[in-house]
Design a protein around this motif. Structure first.
Motif, PDB file in Angstrom:
ATOM      1  N   ASP A 157       0.846  -1.182  -0.208  1.00  0.00           N
ATOM      2  CA  ASP A 157       0.032   0.212   0.048  1.00  0.00           C
ATOM      3  C   ASP A 157       0.869   1.340   0.068  1.00  0.00           C
ATOM      4  O   ASP A 157       0.699   2.166  -0.792  1.00  0.00           O
ATOM      5  CB  ASP A 157      -0.937   0.016   1.177  1.00  0.00           C
ATOM      6  N   HIS A 158       1.998   1.264   0.836  1.00  0.00           N
ATOM      7  CA  HIS A 158       2.995   2.389   0.902  1.00  0.00           C
ATOM      8  C   HIS A 158       3.494   2.496  -0.544  1.00  0.00           C
ATOM      9  O   HIS A 158       3.617   3.742  -0.964  1.00  0.00           O
ATOM     10  CB  HIS A 158       3.831   1.977   2.118  1.00  0.00           C
ATOM     11  N   ALA A 159       3.948   1.504  -1.004  1.00  0.00           N
ATOM     12  CA  ALA A 159       4.664   1.605  -2.489  1.00  0.00           C
ATOM     13  C   ALA A 159       3.712   2.201  -3.580  1.00  0.00           C
ATOM     14  O   ALA A 159       4.031   2.918  -4.282  1.00  0.00           O
ATOM     15  CB  ALA A 159       4.917   0.195  -2.800  1.00  0.00           C
ATOM     16  N   VAL A 160       2.395   1.611  -3.409  1.00  0.00           N
ATOM     17  CA  VAL A 160       1.476   2.327  -4.319  1.00  0.00           C
ATOM     18  C   VAL A 160       1.292   3.665  -4.294  1.00  0.00           C
ATOM     19  O   VAL A 160       1.149   4.455  -5.136  1.00  0.00           O
ATOM     20  CB  VAL A 160       0.056   1.568  -4.207  1.00  0.00           C
ATOM     21  N   ASP A 161       1.255   4.245  -2.941  1.00  0.00           N
ATOM     22  CA  ASP A 161       1.212   5.769  -2.728  1.00  0.00           C
ATOM     23  C   ASP A 161       2.237   6.398  -3.206  1.00  0.00           C
ATOM     24  O   ASP A 161       2.087   7.582  -3.775  1.00  0.00           O
ATOM     25  CB  ASP A 161       0.901   5.861  -1.193  1.00  0.00           C
ATOM     26  N   LEU A 162       3.287   5.785  -2.990  1.00  0.00           N
ATOM     27  CA  LEU A 162       4.684   6.640  -3.622  1.00  0.00           C
ATOM     28  C   LEU A 162       4.681   6.627  -4.966  1.00  0.00           C
ATOM     29  O   LEU A 162       5.138   7.521  -5.796  1.00  0.00           O
ATOM     30  CB  LEU A 162       6.105   5.684  -2.966  1.00  0.00           C
ATOM     31  N   ILE A 163       4.158   5.523  -5.879  1.00  0.00           N
ATOM     32  CA  ILE A 163       4.196   5.616  -7.206  1.00  0.00           C
ATOM     33  C   ILE A 163       3.140   6.622  -7.546  1.00  0.00           C
ATOM     34  O   ILE A 163       3.387   7.200  -8.788  1.00  0.00           O
ATOM     35  CB  ILE A 163       3.763   3.929  -7.671  1.00  0.00           C
ATOM     36  N   LEU A 164       2.057   6.898  -7.066  1.00  0.00           N
ATOM     37  CA  LEU A 164       1.005   7.751  -7.405  1.00  0.00           C
ATOM     38  C   LEU A 164       1.691   9.239  -7.193  1.00  0.00           C
ATOM     39  O   LEU A 164       1.260   9.963  -7.829  1.00  0.00           O
ATOM     40  CB  LEU A 164      -0.399   7.501  -6.590  1.00  0.00           C
ATOM     41  N   ASP A 165       2.419   9.355  -6.095  1.00  0.00           N
ATOM     42  CA  ASP A 165       2.864  10.607  -5.687  1.00  0.00           C
ATOM     43  C   ASP A 165       3.856  11.077  -6.711  1.00  0.00           C
ATOM     44  O   ASP A 165       3.981  12.149  -7.092  1.00  0.00           O
ATOM     45  CB  ASP A 165       3.590  10.495  -4.407  1.00  0.00           C
TER      46      ASP A 165
END
Length: 240
Positions: A157-165
């Motif tokens: 989930d954290h990785a997805v957030d970083l990708i979106l950022d």
């Protein structure tokens, strides 16, 4: 005054050519070879015009406002283009000519969903091989997997957030295979680099491996290694 004005217009034309070398390729106005040719000769022109504008200012320093303004603007434009060209030249010379970087060189994370997007790419989706691995070991010894003190799904989930950022395009999130695939489009030439993240549950938490590969070009001038290093550092900071 007249020479300063001519110098100013030449600088505008050169700056436009310098920028359009990449955007013209990205917008399908010309091929990559033409883009690099325009870039090379506009960089040569920028270096020459930087020197000329610096010398010209000595002669117009006591002239009117417009003469000095034209000369200073020309110097700033051409100096910026020159600095950019020299920076990337130095980057290219300081790194090995490879374009496939992985935190796991014995078992690099494999692309799956992205394979179909690389059908026409000059660089195939398969890992580049032992020669590339050895070059990476020598040039980027710090590119290593990270272990995070959390379970797999929250880390994903954290990785997805970083990708979106980062405004990367998410190609696939496979929570069964514990893999995320994404693509980053670079701003200037529009080159696309593909990324795959692999998550493995361990006794200490979650191991994260990352691979980043360019679709085109023999050398990535260090971009893939920097991408992995910055992403994993940010992921560590976010989880901890």
């Amino acid at each position: 005054m007249k020479f300063s004005r001519i110098l100013f217009y030449l600088s505008l034309i050169t700056a436009a050519a310098f920028l359009l070398s990449g955007y013209g390729y990205q917008w399908d106005l010309w091929g990559l070879g033409t883009g690099f040719t325009v870039l090379r000769y506009s960089a040569y022109s920028a270096i020459a015009l930087t020197a000329v504008s610096a010398g010209t200012y000595w002669f117009v320093r006591n002239s009117g406002f417009l003469a000095k303004a034209f000369t200073i603007i020309a110097f700033l434009l051409m100096g910026s283009a020159t600095a950019t060209a020299l920076y990337w030249q130095q980057e290219a010379r300081s790194v090995p000519p490879i374009h496939d970087i992985s935190t796991d060189l014995d078992n690099p994370p494999a692309f799956s969903a992205i394979v179909r997007l690389r059908t026409d790419a000059p660089n195939p989706p398969e890992y580049a091989g032992e020669e590339t691995a050895q070059a990476q070991r020598e040039a980027y010894p710090g590119i290593q997997p990270i272990i995070l003190p959390d379970s797999v799904q929250p880390v994903m989930d954290h990785a997805v957030d970083l990708i979106l950022d980062r405004d990367w395009e998410i190609v696939a999130i496979n929570r069964d295979a514990l893999r995320i695939e994404a693509t980053e489009k670079l701003a200037w030439f529009g080159f696309k680099d593909d990324v795959v993240l692999r998550f493995t549950e361990t006794d200490e938490g979650t191991r994260v491996d990352m691979r980043s590969k360019s679709r085109i070009g023999r050398s990535d001038v260090g971009v893939n290694a920097k991408r992995i290093d910055r992403f994993l550092t940010d992921l560590e900071n976010r989880v901890e």
